[in-house]
Design a protein around this motif. Sequence first.
Motif, mmCIF file in Angstrom:
data_model
loop_
_atom_site.group_PDB
_atom_site.id
_atom_site.type_symbol
_atom_site.label_atom_id
_atom_site.label_comp_id
_atom_site.label_asym_id
_atom_site.label_seq_id
_atom_site.Cartn_x
_atom_site.Cartn_y
_atom_site.Cartn_z
ATOM 1 N N LEU A 23 1.152 -1.034 0.203
ATOM 2 C CA LEU A 23 0.422 0.150 0.392
ATOM 3 C C LEU A 23 0.809 1.795 -0.298
ATOM 4 C CD1 LEU A 23 -2.918 -0.770 3.016
ATOM 5 C CD2 LEU A 23 -2.608 -1.426 -0.145
ATOM 6 N N ASN A 24 1.961 1.399 0.076
ATOM 7 C CA ASN A 24 2.915 2.168 0.144
ATOM 8 C C ASN A 24 4.233 1.868 -0.871
ATOM 9 O OD1 ASN A 24 4.948 1.107 1.532
ATOM 10 N ND2 ASN A 24 3.744 1.806 3.598
ATOM 11 N N LEU A 27 10.482 1.683 1.408
ATOM 12 C CA LEU A 27 10.517 0.838 2.066
ATOM 13 C C LEU A 27 10.499 1.134 3.849
ATOM 14 C CD1 LEU A 27 12.635 -1.696 1.441
ATOM 15 C CD2 LEU A 27 14.214 -0.791 2.328
ATOM 16 N N LEU A 28 9.692 -0.250 4.010
ATOM 17 C CA LEU A 28 9.344 -1.177 5.645
ATOM 18 C C LEU A 28 8.021 1.190 6.027
ATOM 19 C CD1 LEU A 28 12.781 -2.526 6.533
ATOM 20 C CD2 LEU A 28 10.733 -3.573 5.847
ATOM 21 N N ALA A 29 7.938 1.411 5.099
ATOM 22 C CA ALA A 29 6.557 1.973 5.611
ATOM 23 C C ALA A 29 7.264 3.240 6.133
ATOM 24 C CB ALA A 29 5.518 1.409 6.627
ATOM 25 N N PRO A 88 -5.736 -8.587 -0.048
ATOM 26 C CA PRO A 88 -6.129 -7.548 -0.708
ATOM 27 C C PRO A 88 -5.386 -6.569 -0.917
ATOM 28 C CG PRO A 88 -7.298 -8.407 1.515
ATOM 29 C CD PRO A 88 -5.990 -9.621 1.304
ATOM 30 N N GLY A 89 -3.977 -6.564 -0.196
ATOM 31 C CA GLY A 89 -3.194 -5.645 -0.690
ATOM 32 C C GLY A 89 -1.932 -6.476 -1.628
ATOM 33 N N PHE A 90 -2.005 -6.835 -2.434
ATOM 34 C CA PHE A 90 -1.172 -7.269 -3.054
ATOM 35 C C PHE A 90 -2.397 -7.135 -4.916
ATOM 36 C CE2 PHE A 90 -0.950 -10.422 -6.867
ATOM 37 C CZ PHE A 90 -0.067 -10.284 -7.264
ATOM 38 N N VAL A 91 -3.860 -7.491 -4.676
ATOM 39 C CA VAL A 91 -4.828 -7.039 -5.320
ATOM 40 C C VAL A 91 -5.085 -5.385 -5.231
ATOM 41 C CG1 VAL A 91 -7.174 -7.015 -5.534
ATOM 42 C CG2 VAL A 91 -6.594 -9.319 -5.547
ATOM 43 N N TYR A 92 -5.003 -4.596 -5.058
ATOM 44 C CA TYR A 92 -4.661 -3.312 -5.362
ATOM 45 C C TYR A 92 -3.603 -3.121 -5.517
ATOM 46 C CZ TYR A 92 -4.522 1.648 -3.820
ATOM 47 O OH TYR A 92 -4.678 3.254 -3.864
ATOM 48 N N ARG A 93 -2.649 -3.577 -5.709
ATOM 49 C CA ARG A 93 -1.242 -2.504 -5.451
ATOM 50 C C ARG A 93 -1.570 -3.684 -7.196
ATOM 51 N NH1 ARG A 93 3.316 -0.123 -4.476
ATOM 52 N NH2 ARG A 93 4.962 0.015 -5.514
ATOM 53 N N TYR A 94 -1.173 -4.264 -7.582
ATOM 54 C CA TYR A 94 -0.907 -5.303 -9.018
ATOM 55 C C TYR A 94 -2.094 -5.646 -9.781
ATOM 56 C CZ TYR A 94 3.933 -5.172 -6.977
ATOM 57 O OH TYR A 94 5.199 -4.641 -6.571
ATOM 58 N N LEU A 95 -3.785 -5.946 -9.503
ATOM 59 C CA LEU A 95 -4.484 -6.386 -10.223
ATOM 60 C C LEU A 95 -5.523 -5.123 -10.718
ATOM 61 C CD1 LEU A 95 -5.520 -10.244 -8.619
ATOM 62 C CD2 LEU A 95 -3.107 -9.213 -10.642
ATOM 63 N N LEU A 96 -5.492 -3.674 -9.834
ATOM 64 C CA LEU A 96 -6.049 -3.465 -10.296
ATOM 65 C C LEU A 96 -5.703 -2.018 -11.226
ATOM 66 C CD1 LEU A 96 -7.880 -2.143 -6.219
ATOM 67 C CD2 LEU A 96 -9.519 -3.469 -8.765
#
Length: 99
Positions: A23-24, A27-29, A88-96
């Motif tokens: 989501l960001n 590195l390590l937020a 959910p984070g993976f879908v948001y970053r790479y699939l949407l």
Amino acid sequence: MSQTSATWAVIVFALVAANLPFLNDRLLAVVPLKFTKNLAICLVELVLMYFLVGGLGLLLEQRVGRVAPQGWEFYAITASFFLTLAFPGFVYRYLLKHP
């Protein structure tokens, strides 16, 4: 802290930590990067977050009572659970598609 509240705290912390690498772009937020993070960096961060959440869980388990013995099955199940929480984070970053 009771055992129930410690369990829920670890689950909520795991949910946040599992999605944080996706989501960001830091590195390590914490550390800003001059480039966009790729999947390899996100996966390394995900592994580090897994160990961080595991350490928190171990700390809370020690405060509540005796630490239960943990074999390879425990780590396989918790890693699978952590990957499921990261979906959910993976879908948001790479699939949407983002505008």
